[in-house]
Scaffold this motif. Structure first.
Motif, mmCIF file in Angstrom:
data_model
loop_
_atom_site.group_PDB
_atom_site.id
_atom_site.type_symbol
_atom_site.label_atom_id
_atom_site.label_comp_id
_atom_site.label_asym_id
_atom_site.label_seq_id
_atom_site.Cartn_x
_atom_site.Cartn_y
_atom_site.Cartn_z
ATOM 1 N N ARG A 39 0.829 -1.209 0.000
ATOM 2 C CA ARG A 39 0.000 0.000 0.000
ATOM 3 C C ARG A 39 0.861 1.255 0.000
ATOM 4 N N LEU A 40 1.922 1.253 0.798
ATOM 5 C CA LEU A 40 2.814 2.405 0.810
ATOM 6 C C LEU A 40 3.466 2.600 -0.559
ATOM 7 N N LEU A 41 3.900 1.512 -1.175
ATOM 8 C CA LEU A 41 4.523 1.602 -2.495
ATOM 9 C C LEU A 41 3.525 2.099 -3.540
ATOM 10 N N ALA A 42 2.275 1.632 -3.427
ATOM 11 C CA ALA A 42 1.247 2.064 -4.383
ATOM 12 C C ALA A 42 0.972 3.561 -4.245
ATOM 13 N N LEU A 43 0.890 4.050 -3.023
ATOM 14 C CA LEU A 43 0.658 5.473 -2.800
ATOM 15 C C LEU A 43 1.833 6.304 -3.293
ATOM 16 N N HIS A 44 3.026 5.825 -3.075
ATOM 17 C CA HIS A 44 4.212 6.544 -3.559
ATOM 18 C C HIS A 44 4.230 6.576 -5.083
ATOM 19 N N GLN A 45 3.919 5.433 -5.703
ATOM 20 C CA GLN A 45 3.887 5.363 -7.160
ATOM 21 C C GLN A 45 2.837 6.317 -7.742
ATOM 22 N N ALA A 46 1.746 6.521 -6.999
ATOM 23 C CA ALA A 46 0.683 7.427 -7.445
ATOM 24 C C ALA A 46 1.008 8.890 -7.152
ATOM 25 N N GLY A 47 2.155 9.142 -6.546
ATOM 26 C CA GLY A 47 2.556 10.506 -6.248
ATOM 27 C C GLY A 47 1.879 11.090 -5.021
ATOM 28 N N LYS A 48 1.355 10.219 -4.151
ATOM 29 C CA LYS A 48 0.603 10.683 -2.984
ATOM 30 C C LYS A 48 1.360 10.566 -1.668
ATOM 31 N N LEU A 49 2.491 9.897 -1.645
ATOM 32 C CA LEU A 49 3.170 9.619 -0.374
ATOM 33 C C LEU A 49 4.665 9.854 -0.490
ATOM 34 N N SER A 50 5.211 10.529 0.520
ATOM 35 C CA SER A 50 6.654 10.708 0.640
ATOM 36 C C SER A 50 7.056 10.456 2.086
ATOM 37 N N VAL A 51 8.342 10.331 2.318
ATOM 38 C CA VAL A 51 8.876 10.105 3.661
ATOM 39 C C VAL A 51 9.917 11.179 3.952
ATOM 40 N N LYS A 52 9.868 11.709 5.160
ATOM 41 C CA LYS A 52 10.770 12.794 5.547
ATOM 42 C C LYS A 52 11.570 12.400 6.780
ATOM 43 N N ALA A 53 12.881 12.567 6.729
ATOM 44 C CA ALA A 53 13.745 12.333 7.887
ATOM 45 C C ALA A 53 13.844 13.616 8.697
ATOM 46 N N LEU A 54 13.486 13.562 9.969
ATOM 47 C CA LEU A 54 13.507 14.744 10.820
ATOM 48 C C LEU A 54 14.867 15.005 11.443
ATOM 49 N N GLY A 55 15.672 13.948 11.588
ATOM 50 C CA GLY A 55 16.968 14.120 12.219
ATOM 51 C C GLY A 55 16.844 14.372 13.710
ATOM 52 N N ASP A 56 17.884 14.965 14.274
ATOM 53 C CA ASP A 56 17.942 15.173 15.722
ATOM 54 C C ASP A 56 17.501 16.561 16.158
ATOM 55 N N ASP A 57 17.202 17.436 15.219
ATOM 56 C CA ASP A 57 16.866 18.813 15.583
ATOM 57 C C ASP A 57 15.660 19.257 14.771
ATOM 58 N N TYR A 58 14.486 19.155 15.378
ATOM 59 C CA TYR A 58 13.279 19.593 14.685
ATOM 60 C C TYR A 58 12.275 20.146 15.693
ATOM 61 N N ASP A 59 11.332 20.902 15.190
ATOM 62 C CA ASP A 59 10.264 21.454 16.018
ATOM 63 C C ASP A 59 8.947 21.307 15.285
ATOM 64 N N ILE A 60 7.890 21.071 16.056
ATOM 65 C CA ILE A 60 6.531 21.025 15.519
ATOM 66 C C ILE A 60 5.761 22.149 16.186
ATOM 67 N N GLU A 61 5.302 23.104 15.386
ATOM 68 C CA GLU A 61 4.669 24.301 15.945
ATOM 69 C C GLU A 61 3.232 24.424 15.464
ATOM 70 N N GLN A 62 2.359 24.818 16.378
ATOM 71 C CA GLN A 62 0.975 25.130 16.050
ATOM 72 C C GLN A 62 0.766 26.625 16.226
#
Length: 555
Positions: A400-423
């Motif tokens: 399913r993940l491969l199918a979504l990626h092939q359809a251009g709908k899914l990517s994966v992001k590496a956050l590393g050791d220094d990230y913030d999530i802000e609202q």
């Protein structure tokens, strides 16, 4: 009759009941379940899960209750199987099924246990739609205050109480506009529109979130070659999903191995227990030496490829993930899936994977004995190797993940050791900032799974009172890449899962609620752990009842 209460009728409650009805002494057992459907459990309940969500445990791995999953499915009619979304030709002991199928199976097993328990002379009362409001420890008994849906509060007293309350999720999943603290209930995230969606976590929980959103805007179909494809509908043309984690890796596909497990040669239970007695200060390093010897013996070529001879606790994870991090996650996923499918067809086992899988249960024995420093080292550097190895996912999940990626709908992001999530007030979703670069997501789902809870988080007021339940010594771990310390001390328990309580109070409360045990039992997961915990507390209660009978007769 000795009075026993089980709070929760999910897998742990079911295995507790299975053990209790083996008692030669008739018991009065009361089972409290908050939902109207006893026996299904939150991870497998249709009101919580999407029909597309897959469980990552096969029939061969589920400890037998009254029947195996394959036996139960095989006995269903064609119409019942169709309703469950299962093809008769697809029933097998190593196959994976939707979560709601396991929910129906577990409910059937639960009621079969109730029937057998009644036939054996036990009194069993199932109180569905009953919510426990408080647990109060007395000198000789335990009082439960509860409320029936639409009814008045009431109180009952018991000699033994099993707290099998399962996972702890927020009642309101969308805690702020566009921010979802959990992928469950699935109905909440299926309302997300055709927008840019961020999913924190790449494990099966993250995949559940992705699939739920994706099936709200399209469908998965197999082409003539058997390849899974994703077809967005007219409402899904504008949506996209980014899965993110510190390393930016996808889980690997379930791998074939012998079950029951073959014995280990060096990292055995006996060897680990001996170290637990002899090596208080160097326990983690000595256990790591057993790990290294076992892995090298199981697969010398793999050991050489990661430089295992030079490895230590602090760098084993880096060596383990090194090759994977050099390859695009979807390329690696496709290659790994092909290997896993081939090995399953040929019944071939990758020995290094199998060795790590078997070792995690043995090494888990030593975790409660680690000192503060080594416990932190374990969580920070060593645990992730085992989690990645045992948390493999069904082949269809990777497809399913491969199918979504092939359809251009899914990517994966590496956050590393220094990230913030802000609202930001007034703006739905979040901004994710990595190395100073901001990415905006109109909807965001935290799919990092169950977090550890502490005694102060207990939902029962009387147990939160100072001294009633002993809180384990707080351990502050690096719970996420941005040094957030969400992991807490948990509850101090004995070997039978009884919390350590204030002197003079009943010690017949058994805590098998996962969030309160994660602090020193990090590998608790799924139905196999539910079986182990349920069996343990049932045996402890039966022993206590037997000893009480002896005291009465001797008196």
């Amino acid at each position: 009759m000795p009075r026993v209460a089980i709070i929760g009728s999910g897998p742990t409650g079911i295995y507790s009941l299975a053990g209790l009805i083996s008692s030669a002494t008739p018991l009065s057992i009361t089972i409290f379940e908050e939902t109207p459907d006893a026996g299904k459990g939150t991870p497998y309940h249709p009101a919580v899960n999407d029909r597309a969500m897959l469980a990552n445990i096969a029939s061969i791995e589920i400890p037998r209750i009254e029947h195996t999953l394959v036996e139960w499915l095989s006995s269903r009619s064609d119409s019942e199987l169709q309703e469950l979304g299962v093809e008769r030709s697809g029933i097998g002991e190593r196959e994976f099924y939707p979560r709601i199928v396991l929910g129906e199976f577990l409910a059937a097993q639960f009621w079969a246990l109730v029937k057998r328990g009644l036939l054996h002379g036990h009194s069993i009362d199932v109180k569905a739609s009953h919510r426990i409001l408080d647990i109060k420890l007395g000198n000789d008994d335990i009082s439960l205050k509860f409320k029936r849906h639409g009814g008045e509060d009431a109180t009952m007293s018991f000699d033994h109480v099993v707290m099998a309350t399962g996972h702890d999720w927020p009642e309101n999943t969308e805690t702020s506009p566009g921010y979802f603290a959990s992928p469950w209930p699935a109905a909440a995230i299926k309302r997300i529109g055709a927008v840019n969606v961020g999913v924190l976590g790449t494990s099966l929980s993250g995949i559940d979130a992705v699939v739920s959103v994706a099936t709200a805007h399209g469908m998965f179909l197999r082409d003539d070659n058997g390849t899974l494809r994703y077809e967005p509908d007219t409402s899904g043309t504008g949506f996209s999903i980014t899965m993110m984690s510190r390393k930016g890796l996808l889980p690997e596909a379930d791998f074939y191995c012998a079950i029951p497990y073959e014995p280990l040669r060096f990292c055995t239970e006996e060897a680990v227990r001996l170290l637990m007695e002899q090596m208080r200060e160097r326990l983690l390093d000595e256990v790591f030496e057993l790990f290294r010897r076992e892995l090298a013996a199981a697969d010398p070529d793999y050991a050489a490829s990661i430089g295992l001879a030079l490895a230590c606790v602090e760098d084993i994870a880096e060596r383990y993930f090194r090759a994977r991090q050099k390859v695009d996650p979807f390329v690696w996923a496709a290659q790994n899936l092909a290997e896993a499918k081939k090995n399953k067809a040929e019944r071939q086992t990758v020995q290094w994977r199998y060795a790590i899988l078997r070792m995690h249960e043995v090494i888990a024995l030593a975790i409660p004995r680690l000192n503060d420093r080594d416990l932190k080292r374990f969580h920070k550097d060593f645990k992730t190797v085992f989690v990645d190895d045992y948390a493999t996912v069904p082949h269809e999940s990777i497809e399913r993940l491969l199918a979504l990626h092939q359809a251009g709908k899914l990517s994966v992001k590496a956050l590393g050791d220094d990230y913030d999530i802000e609202q930001h007030d007034g703006t739905p979703g979040v901004a994710v900032i990595v190395d100073g670069n901001e990415s905006r997501y109109d909807a965001f789902i935290d799919a990092t799974g169950q977090h550890a809870l502490s005694a102060s988080d207990l939902p029962f007021p009387s147990l939160r009172k100072t001294g009633a339940i002993k809180e384990a010594k707080t351990q502050k771990f690096e719970a996420s890449a941005n040094d957030e310390t969400r992991r807490t001390g948990g509850i101090e328990i004995d070997d039978d899962f009884r919390p350590r309580v204030e002197a003079g109070l009943s010690n017949n409360l058994y805590c098998v609620s996962v969030p309160f045990l994660l602090h020193k039992m990090p590998f608790i997961q799924g139905i196999t752990s539910a079986h182990e915990m349920g069996s343990t507390v049932a045996a402890a209660i039966i022993d206590a009842v037997a000893n009480s009978d002896l005291l009465v007769h001797s008196g």
